[in-house]
Write an enzyme that holds these catalytic residues in place. Structure first.
Site, PDB file in Angstrom:
ATOM      1  N   THR A 171       0.873  -1.049   0.118  1.00 15.63           N
ATOM      2  CA  THR A 171       0.089  -0.007  -0.105  1.00 15.63           C
ATOM      3  C   THR A 171       0.907   1.213   0.008  1.00 15.63           C
ATOM      4  OG1 THR A 171      -0.255  -0.156   2.298  1.00 15.63           O
ATOM      5  CG2 THR A 171      -1.910  -1.245   1.071  1.00 15.63           C
ATOM      6  N   LYS A 198       4.005  -6.972   3.795  1.00 15.91           N
ATOM      7  CA  LYS A 198       3.764  -5.587   3.483  1.00 15.91           C
ATOM      8  C   LYS A 198       3.548  -5.011   4.780  1.00 15.91           C
ATOM      9  CE  LYS A 198       0.560  -3.301   3.349  1.00 15.91           C
ATOM     10  NZ  LYS A 198      -0.192  -2.363   4.187  1.00 15.91           N
ATOM     11  N   THR A 209      -0.823  -2.535  10.724  1.00  9.68           N
ATOM     12  CA  THR A 209      -1.312  -3.006   9.210  1.00  9.68           C
ATOM     13  C   THR A 209      -0.005  -3.707   8.682  1.00  9.68           C
ATOM     14  OG1 THR A 209      -2.739  -1.385   9.094  1.00  9.68           O
ATOM     15  CG2 THR A 209      -2.206  -2.210   6.997  1.00  9.68           C
ATOM     16  N   GLU A 292       6.178   4.774   7.319  1.00 10.23           N
ATOM     17  CA  GLU A 292       5.712   6.099   6.202  1.00 10.23           C
ATOM     18  C   GLU A 292       6.524   7.268   6.677  1.00 10.23           C
ATOM     19  OE1 GLU A 292       1.408   4.357   5.675  1.00 10.23           O
ATOM     20  OE2 GLU A 292       1.356   5.636   7.165  1.00 10.23           O
ATOM     21  N   ASN A 414      -0.725  10.372   5.544  1.00  9.39           N
ATOM     22  CA  ASN A 414      -1.756   9.838   6.296  1.00  9.39           C
ATOM     23  C   ASN A 414      -2.807  11.010   6.158  1.00  9.39           C
ATOM     24  OD1 ASN A 414      -1.322   6.977   7.571  1.00  9.39           O
ATOM     25  ND2 ASN A 414       0.511   8.268   8.101  1.00  9.39           N
ATOM     26  N   THR A 419      -7.801   9.469   0.165  1.00 11.37           N
ATOM     27  CA  THR A 419      -8.151  10.004  -1.266  1.00 11.37           C
ATOM     28  C   THR A 419      -7.036   9.697  -2.212  1.00 11.37           C
ATOM     29  OG1 THR A 419      -7.601  12.160  -0.500  1.00 11.37           O
ATOM     30  CG2 THR A 419      -9.885  11.293  -0.364  1.00 11.37           C
TER      31      THR A 419
END
EC number: 2.3.1.35
Length: 419
Positions: A171, A198, A209, A292, A414, A419
């Site tokens: 992702t 992942k 996640t 991230e 984040n 979107t």
């Protein structure tokens, strides 16, 4: 330089490296038109299998299905999609997960109960199931083509399909996380091991996640796999934190199809167990490095603790501290934040006996600051990988946790993820 884990030799091929396993990744347009987003792993024969799942009370629909299908310790295929978590959407989510399992079962002609399902992506949005099912059909046809070519000795580059599978589960990941190893066994024969994972954000102890898939051609019963996997997860994925959030979809599964003809025992079984743990730790560290927006990787080693659980609590607390992570990003040798995070971890220790190191530089001793070179500390913190060590001088147990810094980019990623 060739990487090794506990004497295993690294190979190409990812999850398809073990004998009798195949994998593909395809583009189904689930969220983005040109991204690989459906992955399929398949064993030519039924495999012994085990799984470990999120401890979040809110669980995704495919996770419940996978738990049911693994009740008997048997699996033969795994289907994974990215772009949609299939979580918190009611009956539609349950039906979507079932439809994915049924589609795989139909295309590769196996019972649907032998199919495991995993999803990752946005929570609370209905799965574009028709696109997913088309992707599964395309993946299945390609996979069967691989099997046919293999039987005729015409198999294409063995790691291409597996690599695309590893791409398909990503992702916000920025790098692919996959490995494969082999071990010549003392009793004769060779065991191979493959893995992909992942994870980049919503990563926190008790798994965030993150999805992990491990394959091996060793002959190992499900009960043993379950024990090895659970212990490995405790020392790997459950010792990673990126942002303090734990997801609804976390899952790590392992399949052992026995196609090597080797049933490990003695030292070979010890090496096999070490491999399960070692490869999980490699993947966990890769997830932390790929946090991230991360610019730095953090390893926290805590030693001299009364109990292992207390050592784990302290290491995880430091890795998860927003203030420690921000100081790491700012290259500020603020050791007080480190000691503070240890203090609220819930572990029992004597603060006045704690020594703290940045790399090899002592910044606190006996719970108090010492004179140190800020310039030296700055050089240590400028590195892409920073080690923080705490010696509690109060016992024999230790633990290691991994994390990353907290950057402006994390907020950017984040703030617009949906979107």
């Amino acid at each position: 330089m060739e990487k090794t884990v506990e004497g295993w030799k690294q190979l190409a091929g990812g999850v398809a490296a073990p004998k009798g396993f195949y994998a593909v990744g395809v583009q189904a347009g689930i969220k983005y038109p040109d991204k690989y987003d459906v992955a399929l792993i398949y064993s030519k024969v039924q495999a012994q299998a085990a799984g470990v799942y999120t401890k979040n009370l809110v669980k995704a629909h495919p996770l419940y299905l996978t738990q049911r299908h693994l009740d008997n310790g048997i699996a033969q295929a795994v289907v994974i999609n990215s772009g949609n978590a299939n979580a918190c959407v009611g009956d539609f989510g349950d039906k979507s997960a079932e439809a994915m399992a049924e589609a795989v079962a139909k295309v590769v002609s196996i019972p649907k109960e032998d199919v495991l399902v995993a999803s990752t992506g946005v929570i609370g949005v209905e799965m574009p199931i028709e696109r997913v099912l088309t992707g599964i059909s395309n993946a299945g046809e390609e996979l069967l083509s691989q099997v046919g070519k293999d039987l005729q000795g015409q198999q294409d580059t063995p790691d291409d399909g597996a690599h695309r599978a590893a791409l398909a589960i990503m992702t916000t990941d920025t790098v692919v996380k996959e490995y494969a190893y082999e071990l010549p066994c003392s009793q004769g024969g060779v065991i191979k091991f493959g893995a992909m994972a992942k994870g980049s954000g919503m990563i926190h102890p008790n798994m965030g996640t993150m999805l992990g898939f491990l394959t091996t051609d060793a002959d190992v019963p499900s009960s043993v796999l379950q024990r090895f996997l659970r212990e490995a997860v405790e020392e790997s994925f459950n010792m990673v934190t990126v942002d303090g959030d734990t997801s609804t979809n976390d899952m790590v599964v392992i399949l052992a199809n026995g196609a090597s003809g080797v049933t490990p025992s003695g030292d070979d079984m010890v090496h096999f167990e070490s491999m399960v743990k070692g490869i999980c730790i490699q993947l966990a560290k890769d997830i932390a490095r790929d946090g991230e927006g991360a610019s730095k990787f953090m390893e926290v080693i805590v030693s001299g603790v009364k109990t292992r659980e207390d050592a784990r609590k302290i290491a995880r607390s430091i890795c998860g501290s927003s203030l420690v992570k921000a100081a790491l990003f700012g290259e500020d040798a603020n050791w007080g934040r480190i000691l503070t995070a240890a203090g609220y971890s819930g572990a029992d220790f004597n603060p006045s006996r704690v020594d703290i190191f940045l790399g090899d530089l002592v910044v606190a001793q006996g719970g108090k600051g010492v004179s140190f070179s800020e310039e030296t500390a700055k050089k240590i913190l400028e590195q892409k990988e920073v080690q923080i060590r705490l010696a509690l001088n109060d016992g024999e147990e230790s633990a290691t946790a991994w994390g990353c810094d907290l950057t402006h980019e994390y907020v950017t990623i984040n703030g617009s993820y949906r979107t």
